[in-house]
Design an enzyme around this catalytic site. Structure first.
Site, mmCIF file in Angstrom:
data_model
loop_
_atom_site.group_PDB
_atom_site.id
_atom_site.type_symbol
_atom_site.label_atom_id
_atom_site.label_comp_id
_atom_site.label_asym_id
_atom_site.label_seq_id
_atom_site.Cartn_x
_atom_site.Cartn_y
_atom_site.Cartn_z
ATOM 1 N N ARG A 256 0.859 -1.174 0.000
ATOM 2 C CA ARG A 256 0.000 0.000 0.000
ATOM 3 C C ARG A 256 0.899 1.229 0.000
ATOM 4 N NH1 ARG A 256 0.391 2.806 4.884
ATOM 5 N NH2 ARG A 256 0.508 1.609 6.821
ATOM 6 N N ASN B 197 2.197 4.725 1.509
ATOM 7 C CA ASN B 197 2.362 5.303 2.842
ATOM 8 C C ASN B 197 2.644 6.806 2.669
ATOM 9 O OD1 ASN B 197 2.333 4.715 5.670
ATOM 10 N ND2 ASN B 197 4.558 4.936 5.718
ATOM 11 N N ASN C 109 8.762 6.338 4.328
ATOM 12 C CA ASN C 109 8.207 7.327 5.244
ATOM 13 C C ASN C 109 8.644 8.744 4.929
ATOM 14 O OD1 ASN C 109 6.185 6.962 7.230
ATOM 15 N ND2 ASN C 109 7.367 5.256 8.073
ATOM 16 N N ASP D 231 10.084 8.138 11.574
ATOM 17 C CA ASP D 231 8.842 8.024 10.802
ATOM 18 C C ASP D 231 8.699 9.268 9.925
ATOM 19 O OD1 ASP D 231 6.258 7.593 9.894
ATOM 20 O OD2 ASP D 231 5.563 6.715 11.742
HETATM 21 C C1 BGC Z 1 3.405 3.126 8.825
HETATM 22 C C2 BGC Z 1 3.154 2.031 9.812
HETATM 23 C C3 BGC Z 1 4.487 1.604 10.404
HETATM 24 C C4 BGC Z 1 5.185 2.786 10.979
HETATM 25 C C5 BGC Z 1 6.532 2.499 11.567
HETATM 26 C C6 BGC Z 1 4.107 4.236 9.503
HETATM 27 O O1 BGC Z 1 4.340 5.274 8.603
HETATM 28 O O2 BGC Z 1 2.200 3.590 8.260
HETATM 29 O O3 BGC Z 1 2.487 0.983 9.191
HETATM 30 O O4 BGC Z 1 4.286 0.605 11.358
HETATM 31 O O5 BGC Z 1 5.334 3.801 10.012
HETATM 32 O O6 BGC Z 1 7.449 2.001 10.677
HETATM 33 CA CA CA Z 2 4.545 7.641 8.490
#
Ligand code: BGC
Ligand code: CA
Length: 301
Positions: free
Chosen positions: A98, A100, A146, A196
């Site tokens: 998916r 992110n 991320n 993140d």
């Molecule tokens: C993702 C999560 C993930 C987290 C840490 C987020 O941006 O959406 O699914 O667990 O980052 O890696």
């Molecule tokens: Ca994130």
């Protein structure tokens, strides 16, 4: 610095805050619930747009709606009707991935990365889409794509693949969108969570959200040095952005997904959106997507 709760709503996986200066709204996504939240900071009212598929990130497009990185590809989302108009799915043949996090670059291209739902293999990629909807693969072999940010001089892209525990930089060409010369510039120790979402402030310093680390950290990317930390009342700090009339309110998203009941007792605000008003730091508003949705501007609500 005082961390305040923005409103009484908790996301499963709150992410991707975007400040809408024209309407004075802070907008963010709940990826797993497939929702976009828009909070009017003047009227103190929240509006929810249900997308009916996971939504990893949103960015404003030139007609005032959203371009979005979704479970099933890239698309537009109508802010008034919640209609989703898919543009393309570069991974139509990859089950189990998916989209992110994502953001627009200084030239108005929309960049977004994918990840396997299992988060356990480097099956993800980062793509960019220009105003003619042409999509290019920019980075491959990422596990949980991320945070992204562009340097103030627009010559560098900063990027996070969370499980790598690092922030890397690329030389970025605004005209072509090309990136090259990857360098590792920051390492986050596992004890401090994993990196993140990320934003950049007016001094060119990076603000990194620590997933599982109860904090944000502020870094000088040239020196690779941590300058500051901001402790949060929740463990899963996911992303941040600057907003408000003077760009100095720092908004921070968080998650409660996979926290046990016992853990939630210690962090009842997990999943909330927070703000640090008059933080003493400021950032610029985010870049808009240069391509237009098929819809005209939403009416003022
Ligand atoms: C993702 C999560 C993930 C987290 C840490 C987020 O941006 O959406 O699914 O667990 O980052 O890696
Ligand atoms: Ca994130």
């Amino acid at each position: 610095m005082k961390v305040e709760l923005v409103c009484d709503h908790s996301c499963l996986l709150g992410e991707g805050p975007v400040w809408n200066g024209r309407e004075k709204k802070i907008c963010w996504v709940d990826i797993l619930n497939g929702e976009i939240h828009e909070y009017d900071v003047v009227q103190k009212k929240r509006n929810t747009i249900s997308v009916r598929q996971m939504v990893g990130a949103i960015a404003p497009e030139k007609n005032g709606h959203y371009v979005a990185a979704l479970q099933h590809g890239l698309g537009f989302i109508n802010r008034q009707t919640a209609e989703v108009e898919m543009i393309a799915d570069p991974e139509a043949d990859v089950l189990g991935n998916r989209f992110n996090d994502g953001k627009c670059d200084p030239a108005g291209r929309f960049w977004a990365g994918t990840m396997p739902l299992s988060e356990d293999s480097p099956a993800g990629n980062v793509y960019s889409m220009d105003d003619h909807f042409s999509i290019q693969k920019k980075i491959s072999g990422v596990t949980v794509s991320n945070g992204m940010a562009w340097s103030l001089d627009r010559h560098t892209l900063y990027y996070i693949d969370s499980p790598s525990q690092e922030v890397v930089s690329y030389t970025y060409d605004e005209v072509t969108g090309n990136i090259s010369d990857k360098k590792r510039i920051i390492e986050i120790f596992k004890e401090e969570g994993s990196p993140d979402g990320m934003t950049i402030d007016g001094e060119g310093m990076l603000w990194i959200a620590h997933w599982g680390g109860w904090k944000l950290s502020r870094w000088d990317p040239d020196a690779g040095k941590k300058i500051d930390e901001l402790i949060m009342p929740v463990s899963k700090v996911t992303s941040c952005t600057f907003g408000g009339d003077h760009g100095d309110d720092l908004y921070v998203t968080s998650a409660r997904v996979e926290l046990t009941e016992k853990e939630l007792e210690k962090q009842p605000l997990a999943g909330s959106l927070f703000v640090i008003r008059n933080s003493g730091f400021s950032g610029m508003s985010c870049f808009e997507f240069a391509g237009g949705s098929p819809w005209s501007a939403p009416d003022k609500k």
